[in-house]
Design an enzyme around this catalytic site. Structure first.
Site, PDB file in Angstrom:
ATOM      1  N   TRP A 121      -3.102 -40.504  -3.094  1.00 52.74           N
ATOM      2  CA  TRP A 121      -3.820 -41.592  -2.426  1.00 52.74           C
ATOM      3  C   TRP A 121      -4.510 -41.127  -1.152  1.00 52.74           C
ATOM      4  CZ3 TRP A 121      -2.248 -43.102   2.520  1.00 52.74           C
ATOM      5  CH2 TRP A 121      -1.039 -42.554   2.958  1.00 52.74           C
ATOM      6  N   GLY A 126      -5.347 -28.695 -12.081  1.00 57.84           N
ATOM      7  CA  GLY A 126      -4.443 -28.506 -13.210  1.00 57.84           C
ATOM      8  C   GLY A 126      -2.997 -28.456 -12.788  1.00 57.84           C
ATOM      9  N   GLY A 127      -2.326 -27.360 -13.153  1.00 55.17           N
ATOM     10  CA  GLY A 127      -0.905 -27.223 -12.899  1.00 55.17           C
ATOM     11  C   GLY A 127      -0.084 -27.502 -14.148  1.00 55.17           C
ATOM     12  N   TRP A 128       1.201 -27.153 -14.080  1.00 50.09           N
ATOM     13  CA  TRP A 128       2.093 -27.291 -15.238  1.00 50.09           C
ATOM     14  C   TRP A 128       2.170 -28.733 -15.725  1.00 50.09           C
ATOM     15  CZ3 TRP A 128       4.547 -24.041 -18.509  1.00 50.09           C
ATOM     16  CH2 TRP A 128       5.564 -24.567 -19.315  1.00 50.09           C
ATOM     17  N   ASN A 129       2.402 -29.672 -14.822  1.00 52.00           N
ATOM     18  CA  ASN A 129       2.578 -31.071 -15.225  1.00 52.00           C
ATOM     19  C   ASN A 129       1.293 -31.708 -15.727  1.00 52.00           C
ATOM     20  OD1 ASN A 129       5.304 -31.030 -14.566  1.00 52.00           O
ATOM     21  ND2 ASN A 129       4.945 -31.695 -12.460  1.00 52.00           N
ATOM     22  N   GLU A 166      -2.553 -24.319 -17.683  1.00 50.91           N
ATOM     23  CA  GLU A 166      -1.303 -23.717 -18.151  1.00 50.91           C
ATOM     24  C   GLU A 166      -0.929 -24.259 -19.535  1.00 50.91           C
ATOM     25  OE1 GLU A 166       1.783 -23.666 -15.145  1.00 50.91           O
ATOM     26  OE2 GLU A 166       0.297 -23.601 -13.550  1.00 50.91           O
ATOM     27  N   TYR A 167      -1.403 -23.555 -20.606  1.00 56.16           N
ATOM     28  CA  TYR A 167      -2.214 -22.347 -20.658  1.00 56.16           C
ATOM     29  C   TYR A 167      -3.208 -22.512 -21.797  1.00 56.16           C
ATOM     30  CZ  TYR A 167       1.968 -20.648 -18.265  1.00 56.16           C
ATOM     31  OH  TYR A 167       3.030 -20.512 -17.413  1.00 56.16           O
ATOM     32  N   MET A 179       0.979 -15.408 -12.217  1.00 64.06           N
ATOM     33  CA  MET A 179       2.161 -16.185 -11.836  1.00 64.06           C
ATOM     34  C   MET A 179       3.432 -15.434 -12.239  1.00 64.06           C
ATOM     35  SD  MET A 179       0.856 -20.102 -12.492  1.00 64.06           S
ATOM     36  CE  MET A 179       0.121 -19.849 -14.109  1.00 64.06           C
ATOM     37  N   ASP A 203       9.264 -17.547 -12.270  1.00 61.92           N
ATOM     38  CA  ASP A 203       9.829 -18.338 -13.376  1.00 61.92           C
ATOM     39  C   ASP A 203      10.067 -17.445 -14.594  1.00 61.92           C
ATOM     40  OD1 ASP A 203       9.543 -20.592 -11.732  1.00 61.92           O
ATOM     41  OD2 ASP A 203       7.576 -21.088 -12.571  1.00 61.92           O
TER      42      ASP A 203
END
Length: 473
Positions: free
Chosen positions: A71, A97-100, A140-141, A210, A213
Site C-alpha cells: 500500500w 517477481g520472487g518465489w511467492n 522463479e523459475y 541465488m 537455500d
C-alpha cells in the site's frame, strides 16, 4: 620506458576513479517494515555507503504491466531512491517477481510479442517515474514450477527485447541506459530447464545467482544453507549443492565471470533434531525449527535472531570442509553464515574473478548493532571491506545502536523503538516475547531477558495478538 610508466600511471588513475573492481548488490524487502519492534526495517534504515547497487523487492504484475504490491510502495520508492542523494555512485533497481509470485504471470507475459511489448513499455515508464536505474527479473523459475519448457527460450527473448528497448530509450531520452539484471537458480535441474546461458549473458548486466537455500528441513536431515564446498562424503546430485560448484557451472556453461554475482545469505535455516545428541551435519531432523520473534517464519532466522540463539547458550561449531558455521541447543539446530564464512567466501570470489557479491537481504543483517556485538550491519560491512567498495563522499545514517530509552508505560512519539529498565517493570518474570499494552492498542511490550521495551506500531496500525504483529484495525 616513459610510455610504460605513463600507461601504468593511467591504469592506476582509472582504478582510483572507477573504484572497486567488484560489485556489492544488496536486496531490500518491502515486507521488512511489518516486523515487530527492533526488526522493523524501511529504506531510511539502509546505510547507503555499504553497497554499490540496491534492489527493492518486490514489484508485481497485472495485465502484463508492472505494478506496486504494498500500500505504501510509492512512498518507500522515494525514500529508497533518495539514498542516492547521500551516495552519488549508488545505483538502484526494482525487482519483479520472487518465489511467492509464482510463474503464471511471467508465462502469460512472455507468450506473445504484444504482451512483452506491453510489459516493456510499462517498465520503462515505471522505472523512470519513480527514479530507479534498472530492472531485476526474479522469475522463479522459467521452465520449472508450472512454467512450460518453451519459457526457457522466451525468457531469453524477453531479456533481449528489454535490453534493446532500454538502449533505444537511453538514446531518445539522453539519459543513462536502464540496467537489466536477473536473479537466477542455483539448482542444476532448474538451471538446465530455465536458461540459455550464453545468449542470456549477452544481454544481462548482472546475473545474481541465488546460492542459498541449498539445504533446509525439506531434506529430513541437517545441512548448511549456503556451503562453499561439498562434503567429502557427498556424491551424486548432493555434490552439486554448494556455492563453488554452482558458480563454476554458470561460468563453464557460458556466463562471463565478471557478470556473475555470488549470492550471500544473511539468514540461516533451522531444524528440529530427531535426536538432540546427534548434532552434526546430516543428523536426522523432524521438521522446521521454531519461528524467530521478528521474522516469524518457521525454519528461518535472520542473522540477528541467530545471534540471540548464540548468546543464549547455543553451542557453535565450524563446518571445516564447507567453510560455514552451525549451532545447536537442545533439539534446535541452525546452519548459517557469519563474519568468518563471509570473509572466506569473499576471498574465494576474488580468486575466481567473479563480478561481486549479492546479499539477501540487508534487512536481515544486525542493522542496529543491538544483537551481535559486532557493530551495525556486520555481515554487509564484512563484504564491503573485503571487496574494497569505496565509501569516499558518502554520508551514512546515524542509526541508534540501542533502543531509545523511555520509562515503561510513558509512551513515545511513534516509530519502532521503545525502552525500559533491566529486570523491572512489565517484563519482570515474563518469557521473552511481545505483549499488548492494556490502554494503548497502537503500542506493545517487548520483553527480552526481563528487560521491558515499550514499542509502537506504525501510525494507523494496531497490535494484533493473533499474529503478534502490527495489523490493520
Amino acid at each position: 620506458m616513459a610510455k610504460l610508466i605513463l600507461v601504468t600511471g593511467l591504469v592506476l588513475l582509472l582504478n582510483v576513479q572507477l573504484g572497486s573492481a567488484y560489485n556489492l548488490v544488496c536486496y531490500f524487502t518491502n515486507w521488512a517494515q511489518y516486523r515487530p519492534g527492533l526488526g522493523s526495517f524501511k529504506p531510511d534504515d539502509i546505510n547507503p555507503c555499504l553497497c554499490t547497487h540496491l534492489i527493492y523487492a518486490f514489484a508485481g504484475m497485472q495485465n502484463n504491466q508492472i505494478t506496486t504490491i504494498e500500500w505504501n510502495d510509492v512512498t518507500l520508492y522515494k525514500a529508497f531512491n533518495d539514498l542516492k542523494n547521500r551516495n552519488s555512485k549508488l545505483k538502484t533497481l526494482l525487482a519483479i517477481g520472487g518465489w511467492n509470485f509464482g510463474t503464471a504471470p511471467f508465462t502469460t507475459m512472455v507468450s506473445t510479442s504484444q504482451n512483452r511489448q506491453t510489459f516493456i513499455t510499462s517498465v520503462i515508464k515505471f522505472l523512470r517515474q519513480y527514479g530507479f536505474d534498472g530492472l531485476d527479473l526474479d522469475w522463479e523459475y522459467p521452465g520449472s514450477r508450472g512454467s512450460p519448457p518453451q519459457d526457457k527460450h522466451l525468457f531469453t527473448v524477453l531479456v533481449k527485447e528489454l535490453r534493446e528497448a532500454f538502449e533505444q530509450e537511453a538514446i531518445e531520452s539522453n539519459r543513462p541506459r536502464l540496467m537489466v539484471t536477473a536473479a537466477v537458480a542455483a539448482g542444476i535441474s532448474n538451471i538446465q530447464a530455465g536458461y540459455e546461458i550464453p545468449e542470456l549473458s549477452q544481454y544481462l548486466d548482472f546475473i545474481h545467482v541465488m546460492t542459498y537455500d541449498l539445504h533446509g528441513s525439506w531434506d529430513g536431515y541437517t545441512g548448511e544453507n549456503s556451503p562453499l564446498y561439498k562434503l567429502p562424503t557427498e556424491t551424486g546430485s548432493n555434490a552439486y549443492l554448494n556455492v563453488d560448484y554452482v558458480m563454476n557451472y554458470w561460468k563453464d556453461n557460458g556466463a562471463p565471470a565478471e557478470k556473475l554475482i555470488v549470492g550471500f545469505p544473511e539468514y540461516g535455516h533451522t531444524y528440529i533434531l530427531s535426536n538432540p545428541s546427534d548434532t552434526g551435519i546430516g543428523a536426522p531432523t523432524s521438521g522446521n525449527g521454531p519461528a524467530g520473534p521478528y521474522t516469524r517464519q518457521a525454519g528461518f532466522w535472520a542473522y540477528y535472531e541467530i545471534c540471540t540463539f548464540l548468546r543464549n547458550g547455543a553451542t557453535q561449531d565450524w563446518d571445516a570442509p564447507q567453510e560455514v558455521p552451525y549451532a545447536y541447543k537442545g533439539n534446535e539446530w541452525v546452519g548459517y553464515d557469519n563474519i568468518k564464512s563471509f570473509s572466506v567466501k569473499a576471498q574465494w570470489l576474488k580468486q575466481n574473478n567473479f563480478g561481486g557479491a549479492m546479499i539477501w537481504a540487508i534487512d536481515l543483517d544486525d542493522f542496529t548493532g543491538s544483537f551481535c556485538d559486532q557493530g551495525k550491519f556486520p555481515l554487509t560491512s564484512t563484504l564491503n571491506k573485503a571487496l574494497d567498495i569505496p565509501t569516499a563522499g558518502c554520508t551514512a545514517p546515524d542509526l541508534p545502536s540501542e533502543p531509545v530509552t523511555t520509562p515503561p508505560g510513558s509512551g513515545s512519539g511513534g516509530g519502532s523503538s521503545g525502552g525500559g529498565s533491566e529486570g523491572s517493570g512489565f517484563c519482570a518474570g515474563k518469557a521473552d516475547g511481545l505483549y499488548p499494552v492494556a490502554d494503548d492498542r497502537n503500542a506493545f511490550w517487548h520483553c527480552i531477558n526481563g528487560i521491558t521495551y515499550q514499542q509502537h506500531c506504525q501510525a494507523g496500525l494496531v497490535f494484533d495478538t493473533s499474529c503478534n504483529c502490527c495489523n490493520w484495525p
